[in-house]
Motif scaffolding. Structure first.
Motif, PDB file in Angstrom:
ATOM      1  N   PHE A  12       0.827  -1.205   0.000  1.00 25.73           N
ATOM      2  CA  PHE A  12       0.000   0.000   0.000  1.00 25.73           C
ATOM      3  C   PHE A  12       0.867   1.264   0.000  1.00 25.73           C
ATOM      4  CE2 PHE A  12      -2.660   3.062   2.588  1.00 25.73           C
ATOM      5  CZ  PHE A  12      -3.445   3.453   1.510  1.00 25.73           C
ATOM      6  N   SER A  13       1.948   1.245   0.774  1.00 24.05           N
ATOM      7  CA  SER A  13       2.815   2.431   0.824  1.00 24.05           C
ATOM      8  C   SER A  13       3.458   2.688  -0.536  1.00 24.05           C
ATOM      9  CB  SER A  13       3.900   2.237   1.887  1.00 24.05           C
ATOM     10  OG  SER A  13       3.307   2.030   3.137  1.00 24.05           O
ATOM     11  N   VAL A  14       3.888   1.621  -1.189  1.00 22.98           N
ATOM     12  CA  VAL A  14       4.475   1.770  -2.523  1.00 22.98           C
ATOM     13  C   VAL A  14       3.421   2.321  -3.484  1.00 22.98           C
ATOM     14  CG1 VAL A  14       5.403   0.491  -4.507  1.00 22.98           C
ATOM     15  CG2 VAL A  14       6.234   0.000  -2.191  1.00 22.98           C
ATOM     16  N   TYR A  15       2.202   1.790  -3.374  1.00 22.94           N
ATOM     17  CA  TYR A  15       1.105   2.261  -4.219  1.00 22.94           C
ATOM     18  C   TYR A  15       0.895   3.772  -4.043  1.00 22.94           C
ATOM     19  CZ  TYR A  15      -3.604   2.904  -6.028  1.00 22.94           C
ATOM     20  OH  TYR A  15      -4.690   3.361  -6.722  1.00 22.94           O
ATOM     21  N   CYS A  16       0.814   4.225  -2.792  1.00 22.48           N
ATOM     22  CA  CYS A  16       0.587   5.655  -2.535  1.00 22.48           C
ATOM     23  C   CYS A  16       1.752   6.489  -3.063  1.00 22.48           C
ATOM     24  CB  CYS A  16       0.419   5.918  -1.035  1.00 22.48           C
ATOM     25  SG  CYS A  16      -1.131   5.310  -0.374  1.00 22.48           S
ATOM     26  N   TYR A  17       2.951   5.993  -2.819  1.00 19.44           N
ATOM     27  CA  TYR A  17       4.152   6.731  -3.223  1.00 19.44           C
ATOM     28  C   TYR A  17       4.130   7.011  -4.718  1.00 19.44           C
ATOM     29  CZ  TYR A  17       9.120   7.798  -3.847  1.00 19.44           C
ATOM     30  OH  TYR A  17      10.303   8.404  -4.167  1.00 19.44           O
ATOM     31  N   PHE A  18       3.712   6.031  -5.501  1.00 20.29           N
ATOM     32  CA  PHE A  18       3.729   6.203  -6.953  1.00 20.29           C
ATOM     33  C   PHE A  18       2.417   6.759  -7.502  1.00 20.29           C
ATOM     34  CE2 PHE A  18       7.237   3.101  -6.507  1.00 20.29           C
ATOM     35  CZ  PHE A  18       8.215   3.820  -7.191  1.00 20.29           C
ATOM     36  N   SER A  19       1.382   6.839  -6.670  1.00 22.62           N
ATOM     37  CA  SER A  19       0.108   7.366  -7.156  1.00 22.62           C
ATOM     38  C   SER A  19       0.212   8.876  -7.361  1.00 22.62           C
ATOM     39  CB  SER A  19      -1.000   7.069  -6.143  1.00 22.62           C
ATOM     40  OG  SER A  19      -2.116   7.877  -6.420  1.00 22.62           O
ATOM     41  N   PRO A  20      -0.169   9.382  -8.550  1.00 22.45           N
ATOM     42  CA  PRO A  20      -0.105  10.833  -8.771  1.00 22.45           C
ATOM     43  C   PRO A  20      -1.029  11.603  -7.833  1.00 22.45           C
ATOM     44  CG  PRO A  20      -1.071   9.671 -10.675  1.00 22.45           C
ATOM     45  CD  PRO A  20      -0.661   8.628  -9.696  1.00 22.45           C
ATOM     46  N   GLY A  56       1.278  10.492  -3.542  1.00 17.12           N
ATOM     47  CA  GLY A  56       2.679  10.894  -3.532  1.00 17.12           C
ATOM     48  C   GLY A  56       3.314  10.844  -2.162  1.00 17.12           C
ATOM     49  N   SER A  57       4.490  11.409  -2.057  1.00 20.49           N
ATOM     50  CA  SER A  57       5.285  11.239  -0.836  1.00 20.49           C
ATOM     51  C   SER A  57       5.139  12.401   0.137  1.00 20.49           C
ATOM     52  CB  SER A  57       6.762  11.080  -1.219  1.00 20.49           C
ATOM     53  OG  SER A  57       7.205  12.244  -1.883  1.00 20.49           O
ATOM     54  N   ARG A  58       4.252  13.350  -0.194  1.00 22.22           N
ATOM     55  CA  ARG A  58       4.129  14.502   0.711  1.00 22.22           C
ATOM     56  C   ARG A  58       2.898  14.367   1.603  1.00 22.22           C
ATOM     57  NH1 ARG A  58       5.049  19.897  -2.631  1.00 22.22           N
ATOM     58  NH2 ARG A  58       3.254  19.096  -3.785  1.00 22.22           N
ATOM     59  N   ILE A  59       3.092  14.540   2.906  1.00 18.88           N
ATOM     60  CA  ILE A  59       1.964  14.457   3.841  1.00 18.88           C
ATOM     61  C   ILE A  59       1.685  15.844   4.409  1.00 18.88           C
ATOM     62  CG2 ILE A  59       2.446  12.041   4.412  1.00 18.88           C
ATOM     63  CD1 ILE A  59       3.598  13.069   7.090  1.00 18.88           C
ATOM     64  N   ARG A  60       0.429  16.067   4.805  1.00 13.92           N
ATOM     65  CA  ARG A  60       0.026  17.355   5.369  1.00 13.92           C
ATOM     66  C   ARG A  60       0.338  17.388   6.860  1.00 13.92           C
ATOM     67  NH1 ARG A  60      -1.598  21.162   1.776  1.00 13.92           N
ATOM     68  NH2 ARG A  60      -2.765  22.088   3.472  1.00 13.92           N
ATOM     69  N   ILE A  61       0.718  18.578   7.320  1.00 15.00           N
ATOM     70  CA  ILE A  61       0.930  18.763   8.750  1.00 15.00           C
ATOM     71  C   ILE A  61      -0.318  19.452   9.306  1.00 15.00           C
ATOM     72  CG2 ILE A  61       2.448  19.712  10.516  1.00 15.00           C
ATOM     73  CD1 ILE A  61       3.854  17.773   8.633  1.00 15.00           C
ATOM     74  N   GLU A 108       3.046  21.144   3.913  1.00 14.31           N
ATOM     75  CA  GLU A 108       3.284  19.755   3.553  1.00 14.31           C
ATOM     76  C   GLU A 108       4.717  19.375   3.867  1.00 14.31           C
ATOM     77  OE1 GLU A 108       2.172  19.316  -0.517  1.00 14.31           O
ATOM     78  OE2 GLU A 108       0.049  19.214   0.005  1.00 14.31           O
ATOM     79  N   TRP A 109       4.893  18.108   4.074  1.00 10.96           N
ATOM     80  CA  TRP A 109       6.215  17.604   4.425  1.00 10.96           C
ATOM     81  C   TRP A 109       6.504  16.464   3.463  1.00 10.96           C
ATOM     82  CZ3 TRP A 109       7.398  14.306   9.384  1.00 10.96           C
ATOM     83  CH2 TRP A 109       8.783  14.122   9.492  1.00 10.96           C
ATOM     84  N   ASP A 110       7.561  16.666   2.674  1.00  9.76           N
ATOM     85  CA  ASP A 110       7.911  15.649   1.684  1.00  9.76           C
ATOM     86  C   ASP A 110       8.857  14.632   2.307  1.00  9.76           C
ATOM     87  OD1 ASP A 110       8.571  14.104  -0.464  1.00  9.76           O
ATOM     88  OD2 ASP A 110       8.732  15.787  -1.854  1.00  9.76           O
ATOM     89  N   LEU A 111       8.373  13.408   2.453  1.00  2.00           N
ATOM     90  CA  LEU A 111       9.192  12.373   3.082  1.00  2.00           C
ATOM     91  C   LEU A 111      10.124  11.699   2.078  1.00  2.00           C
ATOM     92  CD1 LEU A 111       6.547  10.594   5.356  1.00  2.00           C
ATOM     93  CD2 LEU A 111       8.167  12.370   5.993  1.00  2.00           C
ATOM     94  N   GLY A 112       9.926  12.019   0.783  1.00  2.00           N
ATOM     95  CA  GLY A 112      10.757  11.376  -0.234  1.00  2.00           C
ATOM     96  C   GLY A 112      10.611   9.867  -0.168  1.00  2.00           C
ATOM     97  N   ILE A 113      11.707   9.186  -0.392  1.00  2.00           N
ATOM     98  CA  ILE A 113      11.659   7.723  -0.429  1.00  2.00           C
ATOM     99  C   ILE A 113      11.385   7.123   0.948  1.00  2.00           C
ATOM    100  CG2 ILE A 113      14.146   7.411  -0.109  1.00  2.00           C
ATOM    101  CD1 ILE A 113      11.895   5.371  -2.499  1.00  2.00           C
ATOM    102  N   PHE A 114      11.636   7.919   2.004  1.00  2.00           N
ATOM    103  CA  PHE A 114      11.345   7.436   3.353  1.00  2.00           C
ATOM    104  C   PHE A 114       9.852   7.246   3.587  1.00  2.00           C
ATOM    105  CE2 PHE A 114      15.498   9.477   3.912  1.00  2.00           C
ATOM    106  CZ  PHE A 114      16.198   8.411   4.447  1.00  2.00           C
TER     107      PHE A 114
END
Lengths: 336, 336
Positions: free
Chosen positions: A125-133, A136-141, A147-153
């Motif tokens: 699921f995490s991989v799915y979200c990461y690649f979903s347009p 993506g890798s940014r979460i809201r604070i 937003e906070w971009d976690l990148g590959i983490f």
């Protein structure tokens, strides 16, 4: 909005209607879980069938598919992961319940089997979200509209979060009506958050708007399923949701939070299940550190309150109040 | 939004903190209501102090004034009637409770005294709304985004509604935690409705936006006060809210609904108290028509469920579930 009302009413109805038959069926199959260490003075609960969570699954799946906004091309990008994460999490719990209750093997799945199943779901699921347009890798604070971009983490952190939330949900499920009530309130809060994400101009770009609509349908179905299920699960419970139900709800909660890019809001909305996990971890480490001392009379913390003399219904009321207050704060945080 | 969070937390805190002292004080003054006809098998509740509703009043008044958005010139046009209607309704209930509990006169206020007080509040408030530029004689029809101009009939119809809602609230208050739980959910729904009225462009003109903000602060304070109060009122109750509390909550609910020009939404959000009233009326007329037959084993209908074998906590759970579902529908109806 008719879709949302339809989904709500249908999921309540499905849980209510399937309830008696499911309970009778589960009883017939000797699905009564042997209660050894669930908590203080619960021996009289032996014989209550587990896996009542299946009636919620029926409500959620059918209602959120029937009232799914099919016109939008990307709708499947949301409903598919919502259903996949919740149902696959449920499958792990179901396997455990089934082995314990039907096969009468008290140990159920081995810890490694359980965790392996959860890791596959969580990482997938995490991989799915990461690649979903749309995610993506940014979460809201929360509270800060940043937003906070976690990148590959993003992938390992969110995979751990998914496992943590599903297990927190599982740990909270120890008193009649507890997790169902908390989740009814919490998923109502997510529904409202989705409504705001869909309609408030200042929130444009915070989450995919069509995706928020799909998530709203899913979440209001979950709220309805919990309300219907509580008819049979409130004290004194006629059925327990089992790991089946608790992992279903936990999976649904974390999937919605991540797809909306608001995983941190779980700290508010799903505070009490998280507290259940944290209390178990604290108890265990404190016990090891002090070579035998305990912080709580018993963990998870709801059993501590029981030992302190609170009744099951008092604890449910307390947890519901805390969840309502924190859920209102979560809703407000979105508008800041 | 920080105002709303502040109001929520402050009102919870005030109810929680004032609770023990208020209960001790009420007990000392022999404020224990003599329970004669409140319901089946409640004799053991004799001695529980009434007028615990005062702790909610403290929470609502202080929190909604402290976090009142003072900058807007017209703010007083909303907070004044909200506080006036709820506190004056409470005053009628308080007089009744006081005479019964302190003066030990079982009959309390005479029906005519009660109704006279309520009529004054209801007519005064309806006239106020009728002439207020932010409210007027037009009410919204849920689900249809249209308005209905009642003209001069607004005044008598809304005055009757006000009296009806305040008394419905009063009638529902018969089981531990019942009205508090229903109102906690219902006032959360009003808070969300206010948020939508404030922020969604399509809803511009539906209600006064600044007024909706003031109402949101009031309503979230009420939700918080209920959650705090439930700490002492959930089964087994340490205090009852009394007519003091139930009329306070009923007054606040109807005042908010009318100021937002959404009185018809009370049918959803305040469905269970309305059902309490309707069950009493049905029972009475059926009894007269049939010269002695009854529809319900006992009215209001929550006592019917009790006689059917449901426990207090089961009934509270059921009413809470119904209120949550109908409140979600009410929230969605606004967006149609």
């Amino acid at each position: 909005m008719f879709r949302l009302i339809g989904a709500l009413l249908l999921s309540v109805a499905i849980a209510l209607v399937t309830g008696p038959k499911l309970i009778a069926y589960l009883k017939k199959l000797h699905f009564g879980q042997t209660i050894y260490e669930l908590g203080p003075a619960h021996q009289q609960k032996q014989g209550t069938p587990v896996m009542g969570g299946l009636m919620m699954a029926a409500g959620i799946v059918i209602a959120s598919l029937v009232f799914h906004p099919a016109k939008w091309d990307g709708a499947w990008d949301f409903i598919f992961p919502l259903l996949a994460v919740s149902l696959l999490s449920m499958a792990v719990g179901f396997a455990d319940d089934y082995i314990k209750a039907v096969k009468k093997r008290h140990d159920g799945l081995s810890p490694w089997q359980k965790i392996a199943g959860q890791v596959i779901v969580a990482v997938g699921f995490s991989v799915y979200c990461y690649f979903s347009p749309a995610v993506g890798s940014r979460i809201r604070i929360p509270f800060f509209a940043v937003e906070w971009d976690l990148g590959i983490f993003y992938i390992p952190v969110m995979a751990l979060l998914t496992i943590f939330i599903v297990n927190s949900s599982n740990l909270q499920d120890g008193l009649d009506g507890l997790l169902g009530t908390v989740t009814a309130v919490g998923s109502s809060a997510w529904t409202v958050i989705c409504l705001l994400l869909m309609t408030v101009p200042a929130l444009a770009g915070t989450a995919d708007r069509n995706g928020a609509e799909v998530t709203a349908v899913f979440m209001i179905s979950m709220a309805g399923a919990c309300v219907g299920f509580l008819r049979y699960n409130r004290y004194p419970a006629k059925t327990f949701m089992g790991d089946t139900g608790s992992m279903l709800l936990g999976g649904g909660m974390v999937a919605a939070a991540m797809l909306l890019r608001q995983p941190l809001l779980l700290i508010l909305i799903f505070f009490t299940p998280i507290m259940s996990s944290v209390s178990v971890i604290m108890q265990r480490y404190y016990f090891k550190l002090t070579h035998g001392k305990r912080i709580f009379l018993m963990s998870p913390i709801h059993h501590h309150f029981e030992k302190k003399g609170y009744s099951e219904t008092q604890i449910v009321s307390m947890y519901a109040g805390v969840t309502l207050v924190l859920s209102l704060i979560a809703v407000l945080s979105i508008l800041m």
